[in-house]
Design a protein around this motif. Structure first.
Motif, PDB file in Angstrom:
ATOM      1  N   LEU A   3       0.831  -1.198   0.000  1.00 44.96           N
ATOM      2  CA  LEU A   3       0.000   0.000   0.000  1.00 44.96           C
ATOM      3  C   LEU A   3       0.869   1.253   0.000  1.00 44.96           C
ATOM      4  O   LEU A   3       0.565   2.233  -0.687  1.00 44.96           O
ATOM      5  CB  LEU A   3      -0.928  -0.002   1.208  1.00 44.96           C
ATOM      6  N   ASP A   4       1.948   1.226   0.736  1.00 39.75           N
ATOM      7  CA  ASP A   4       2.889   2.355   0.756  1.00 39.75           C
ATOM      8  C   ASP A   4       3.406   2.644  -0.647  1.00 39.75           C
ATOM      9  O   ASP A   4       3.430   3.795  -1.093  1.00 39.75           O
ATOM     10  CB  ASP A   4       4.044   2.035   1.701  1.00 39.75           C
ATOM     11  N   ASP A   5       3.811   1.594  -1.345  1.00 38.91           N
ATOM     12  CA  ASP A   5       4.338   1.781  -2.703  1.00 38.91           C
ATOM     13  C   ASP A   5       3.266   2.321  -3.649  1.00 38.91           C
ATOM     14  O   ASP A   5       3.555   3.133  -4.535  1.00 38.91           O
ATOM     15  CB  ASP A   5       4.886   0.452  -3.235  1.00 38.91           C
ATOM     16  N   TYR A   6       2.037   1.876  -3.452  1.00 40.11           N
ATOM     17  CA  TYR A   6       0.940   2.333  -4.313  1.00 40.11           C
ATOM     18  C   TYR A   6       0.620   3.808  -4.043  1.00 40.11           C
ATOM     19  O   TYR A   6       0.514   4.628  -4.975  1.00 40.11           O
ATOM     20  CB  TYR A   6      -0.292   1.463  -4.070  1.00 40.11           C
ATOM     21  N   LEU A   7       0.481   4.155  -2.781  1.00 43.02           N
ATOM     22  CA  LEU A   7       0.128   5.531  -2.424  1.00 43.02           C
ATOM     23  C   LEU A   7       1.252   6.510  -2.762  1.00 43.02           C
ATOM     24  O   LEU A   7       0.995   7.684  -3.035  1.00 43.02           O
ATOM     25  CB  LEU A   7      -0.219   5.622  -0.936  1.00 43.02           C
ATOM     26  N   ILE A  44       7.572  -4.015  -6.386  1.00 42.05           N
ATOM     27  CA  ILE A  44       7.314  -5.355  -6.895  1.00 42.05           C
ATOM     28  C   ILE A  44       6.345  -5.239  -8.082  1.00 42.05           C
ATOM     29  O   ILE A  44       5.332  -4.522  -8.013  1.00 42.05           O
ATOM     30  CB  ILE A  44       6.697  -6.246  -5.792  1.00 42.05           C
ATOM     31  N   ASN A  45       6.658  -5.938  -9.143  1.00 44.00           N
ATOM     32  CA  ASN A  45       5.818  -5.903 -10.335  1.00 44.00           C
ATOM     33  C   ASN A  45       4.592  -6.812 -10.129  1.00 44.00           C
ATOM     34  O   ASN A  45       4.718  -8.023 -10.056  1.00 44.00           O
ATOM     35  CB  ASN A  45       6.622  -6.362 -11.548  1.00 44.00           C
ATOM     36  N   THR A  46       3.431  -6.172 -10.025  1.00 46.28           N
ATOM     37  CA  THR A  46       2.209  -6.939  -9.806  1.00 46.28           C
ATOM     38  C   THR A  46       1.357  -7.070 -11.061  1.00 46.28           C
ATOM     39  O   THR A  46       0.347  -7.762 -11.063  1.00 46.28           O
ATOM     40  CB  THR A  46       1.347  -6.259  -8.716  1.00 46.28           C
ATOM     41  N   GLY A  47       1.764  -6.363 -12.101  1.00 47.05           N
ATOM     42  CA  GLY A  47       0.998  -6.403 -13.343  1.00 47.05           C
ATOM     43  C   GLY A  47      -0.162  -5.435 -13.383  1.00 47.05           C
ATOM     44  O   GLY A  47      -0.885  -5.364 -14.392  1.00 47.05           O
TER      45      GLY A  47
END
Length: 435
Positions: free
Chosen positions: A194-198, A431-434
């Motif tokens: 979530l940190d990486d997304y935000l 991390i590559n989640t696609g």
């Protein structure tokens, strides 16, 4: 007089009691001068060496005087050893332990005549800071498989923990309980993701709306979103409700909602174009919330079986001071080791090194050297407040102190080896989640 066997000091008109104090006084004055002049790390060695020294009663007034006058040079952060058994007073907030020389700096004043090139932050080495080698929790060798499986299930395709976030969990929690370890693992991986997304949300009106939506999702534990993160949020909160006490769950949700809200200001600071820098006070007020350390230590409670409210700890000033010192020490460590990976992402302006360089005119190396001294100081606070908590005589609280100390050590060692902070191009922070 002294030659013919009379009272020592009588010929000089000196009270015998004062004469007996004079030798120790001169000794400690000399020691004080030496400590001010020699290198900081040598000074720490001398101070630590004095800890087991048994101080004669006649020395105590002089030692007290020295301790009270804060004899270490004002640009350094240290303290004389606690040889009189005197505990530190509570330090409830991170902002309260800002060095005196940094306090009250206005936000628009700087000692740099030109804008700092963030690439300067690549030019330093960490000196005078050693991490203890911490092994992964041997009770859960399948932990990485847990992570890979939960990520793959959430994102609907094979996803691997390519930067070994799981290692952080394994090095920070000692629980032998398999279910507790899984709950801690799940939430921590979710937190990283979530940190990486935000981190990547642009703070326009649409971005601000996203932040508010994530706050509401966390309050309710519900989401109809289609992202892997939405699935992970629902699952981790289901498990947290099951395994945390009602008070722990309430504290956890409040901490997380506040943390998510920090992105409304943090992202603007990370990517600021006008170079309006925070004050030290603003920085540490913000970092105290955006570090999400409170949640980390709630899971330390779970790890050892402590319910803090049962013992009246959640408002206890020593408890708060202990957790605050542990969190700030870990933040400072992360600042030192993570910044080189933040430069390529354009996020390095929201960093303590950069802030010090801006306000003080330091080089990157001088800024890091200063931060190392603060790390040592916070570590001393961790040990001091931790020992004060152990004096309460509550076995599970003593276990909690040991667990948090282990977490601080684990975070430090992980920060030195993790691929997440690597500058090697073959390793990515994300991390590559696609998605």
């Amino acid at each position: 007089g002294g030659v013919d066997g009379g009272d020592e000091g009588q010929d000089l008109g000196v009270d015998p009691h004062v004469a007996h104090e004079l030798g120790p006084l001169l000794f400690w004055m000399l020691a004080d001068h030496v400590v001010e002049e020699i290198d900081y790390y040598a000074a720490k060695f001398v101070n630590n060496a004095l800890v087991p020294f048994k101080v004669p009663d006649t020395f105590k007034p002089v030692v007290t005087w020295l301790m009270n006058r804060n004899s270490i040079a004002s640009s350094r952060i240290s303290s004389l050893p606690n040889i009189l058994g005197q505990w530190r007073k509570p330090i409830l907030k991170m902002v309260d332990s800002i060095p005196d020389i940094f306090k009250g700096k206005p936000p628009t004043v700087a000692n740099r005549s030109t804008i700092i090139d963030v690439n300067e932050l690549l030019n330093y080495e960490v000196r005078g800071l050693m991490s203890e080698r911490i092994l992964r929790n041997p009770n859960h060798p399948e932990s990485t498989d847990w992570t890979n499986r939960l990520l793959s299930e959430a994102y609907g395709q094979p996803v691997c923990d390519t930067n070994d976030m799981t290692c952080f969990i394994d090095m920070c929690y000692t629980t032998v309980n398999k279910k507790h370890a899984f709950v801690i693992n799940y939430w921590t991986i979710f937190g990283f993701m979530l940190d990486d997304y935000l981190d990547q949300i642009v703070m326009d009106d649409a971005g601000k709306q996203q932040i508010c939506e994530w706050q509401q999702k966390y309050r309710t534990g519900k989401s109809d979103g289609k992202l892997g993160l939405d699935k992970m949020l629902v699952r981790t909160l289901e498990m947290n409700r099951q395994y945390l006490s009602p008070d722990q769950y309430d504290r956890h949700v409040r901490e997380m909602v506040e943390w998510i809200g920090t992105y409304l200001t943090v992202n603007q600071t990370k990517y600021n174009a006008d170079h309006q820098m925070l004050t030290y006070e603003q920085f540490w007020i913000q970092r105290a919330t955006d570090s999400v350390a409170g949640c980390v230590y709630i899971f330390s409670e779970l790890s050892v079986g402590l319910d803090a409210i049962e013992h009246g700890l959640t408002t206890d000033p020593i408890w708060i001071s202990f957790n605050t010192a542990a969190a700030k020490q870990s933040i400072l460590v992360n600042e030192v080791y993570s910044v080189k990976s933040e430069v390529p992402k354009g996020q390095a302006k929201y960093n303590y090194q950069y802030l010090i360089m801006w306000h003080e005119g330091y080089s990157a190396q001088e800024a890091v050297d200063h931060i190392v001294s603060e790390i040592h100081f916070q570590w001393e606070l961790v040990l001091d407040f931790g020992q004060q908590l152990k004096e309460y005589g509550i076995p599970v609280l003593s276990a909690y102190v040991d667990e948090v100390v282990h977490e601080v050590k684990g975070n430090h060692f992980w920060s030195t080896i993790c691929r997440r902070y690597s500058t090697d191009p073959k390793h990515s922070h994300y991390i590559n989640t696609g998605e």
